[in-house]
Design a protein around this motif. Structure first.
Motif, PDB file in Angstrom:
ATOM      1  N   ALA A 164       1.661   9.508   2.403  1.00  0.00           N
ATOM      2  CA  ALA A 164       0.759   9.211   3.513  1.00  0.00           C
ATOM      3  C   ALA A 164      -0.710   9.354   3.100  1.00  0.00           C
ATOM      4  O   ALA A 164      -1.563   8.627   3.596  1.00  0.00           O
ATOM      5  N   VAL A 165      -1.002  10.266   2.219  1.00  0.00           N
ATOM      6  CA  VAL A 165      -2.412  10.521   1.852  1.00  0.00           C
ATOM      7  C   VAL A 165      -2.772  10.025   0.462  1.00  0.00           C
ATOM      8  O   VAL A 165      -3.929  10.067   0.073  1.00  0.00           O
ATOM      9  N   ARG A 166      -1.811   9.561  -0.288  1.00  0.00           N
ATOM     10  CA  ARG A 166      -2.058   9.121  -1.656  1.00  0.00           C
ATOM     11  C   ARG A 166      -2.847   7.829  -1.671  1.00  0.00           C
ATOM     12  O   ARG A 166      -2.587   6.911  -0.906  1.00  0.00           O
ATOM     13  N   ARG A 218       0.836  -1.191   0.000  1.00  0.00           N
ATOM     14  CA  ARG A 218       0.000   0.000   0.000  1.00  0.00           C
ATOM     15  C   ARG A 218       0.874   1.244   0.000  1.00  0.00           C
ATOM     16  O   ARG A 218       1.891   1.307   0.666  1.00  0.00           O
ATOM     17  N   LEU A 219       0.461   2.250  -0.758  1.00  0.00           N
ATOM     18  CA  LEU A 219       1.185   3.511  -0.769  1.00  0.00           C
ATOM     19  C   LEU A 219       0.663   4.453   0.306  1.00  0.00           C
ATOM     20  O   LEU A 219       1.402   5.271   0.828  1.00  0.00           O
ATOM     21  N   ASP A 220      -0.623   4.378   0.591  1.00  0.00           N
ATOM     22  CA  ASP A 220      -1.211   5.303   1.559  1.00  0.00           C
ATOM     23  C   ASP A 220      -1.054   4.740   2.971  1.00  0.00           C
ATOM     24  O   ASP A 220      -1.936   4.131   3.521  1.00  0.00           O
ATOM     25  N   GLN A 221       0.106   4.966   3.546  1.00  0.00           N
ATOM     26  CA  GLN A 221       0.392   4.489   4.892  1.00  0.00           C
ATOM     27  C   GLN A 221       0.390   5.684   5.834  1.00  0.00           C
ATOM     28  O   GLN A 221       1.268   6.552   5.744  1.00  0.00           O
ATOM     29  N   ALA A 275      10.280  15.171   3.675  1.00  0.00           N
ATOM     30  CA  ALA A 275       9.040  15.293   4.456  1.00  0.00           C
ATOM     31  C   ALA A 275       7.850  15.513   3.533  1.00  0.00           C
ATOM     32  O   ALA A 275       6.775  14.946   3.750  1.00  0.00           O
ATOM     33  N   GLY A 276       8.036  16.304   2.499  1.00  0.00           N
ATOM     34  CA  GLY A 276       6.957  16.482   1.518  1.00  0.00           C
ATOM     35  C   GLY A 276       6.623  15.190   0.813  1.00  0.00           C
ATOM     36  O   GLY A 276       5.454  14.869   0.584  1.00  0.00           O
ATOM     37  N   ARG A 277       7.636  14.418   0.472  1.00  0.00           N
ATOM     38  CA  ARG A 277       7.401  13.115  -0.173  1.00  0.00           C
ATOM     39  C   ARG A 277       6.660  12.172   0.758  1.00  0.00           C
ATOM     40  O   ARG A 277       5.728  11.474   0.353  1.00  0.00           O
ATOM     41  N   GLN A 278       7.057  12.165   2.025  1.00  0.00           N
ATOM     42  CA  GLN A 278       6.385  11.293   2.997  1.00  0.00           C
ATOM     43  C   GLN A 278       4.925  11.690   3.177  1.00  0.00           C
ATOM     44  O   GLN A 278       4.046  10.833   3.311  1.00  0.00           O
ATOM     45  N   LEU A 279       4.650  13.003   3.196  1.00  0.00           N
ATOM     46  CA  LEU A 279       3.259  13.448   3.337  1.00  0.00           C
ATOM     47  C   LEU A 279       2.416  13.055   2.131  1.00  0.00           C
ATOM     48  O   LEU A 279       1.260  12.654   2.272  1.00  0.00           O
ATOM     49  N   VAL A 280       2.996  13.160   0.940  1.00  0.00           N
ATOM     50  CA  VAL A 280       2.264  12.761  -0.266  1.00  0.00           C
ATOM     51  C   VAL A 280       1.978  11.262  -0.220  1.00  0.00           C
ATOM     52  O   VAL A 280       0.877  10.814  -0.546  1.00  0.00           O
TER      53      VAL A 280
END
Length: 105
Positions: free
Chosen positions: A100-102, A22-25, A93-98
């Motif tokens: 997280a919600v993707r 899963r990508l949205d973690q 951090a921006g990549r991790q946030l993307v």
């Protein structure tokens, strides 16, 4: 005619994965917040190091309009390194946030 058979064995683990991850973690958002806190600390450290690296020198009596600064290379270099690391962590951090919600379409 039949197709020729190869005697090479199949490589184990080189095929497509059976179940994609899963990508949205949501735990990635916690990691991103931690990185943002670290970015803030690194920016503070970069400014502190830069302030320590610039030392005003005494004025010349004949030319009071001239201001002289001494730049200490070790402090300025540390400041640049801290700012660069902060920029890289901000991008991550921006990549991790993307991530997280993707969601997958």
């Amino acid at each position: 005619m039949s197709t020729p058979q190869t005697s090479e064995p199949e490589a184990v683990g080189l095929g497509w994965p059976d179940e994609p991850g899963r990508l949205d973690q949501p735990r990635r958002a916690v990691l991103a917040v931690g990185e943002l806190v670290l970015v803030g600390l690194l920016v503070w450290a970069a400014l502190w190091c830069y302030d320590r690296g610039t030392v005003p020198l005494s004025r010349v009596a004949e030319r009071p309009d001239l201001d002289f600064q001494h730049y200490a290379g070790n402090w300025i270099g540390t400041s640049i390194a801290a700012a660069t690391l902060a920029a890289v962590l901000l991008l991550d951090a921006g990549r991790q946030l993307v991530l997280a919600v993707r969601t997958r379409a």
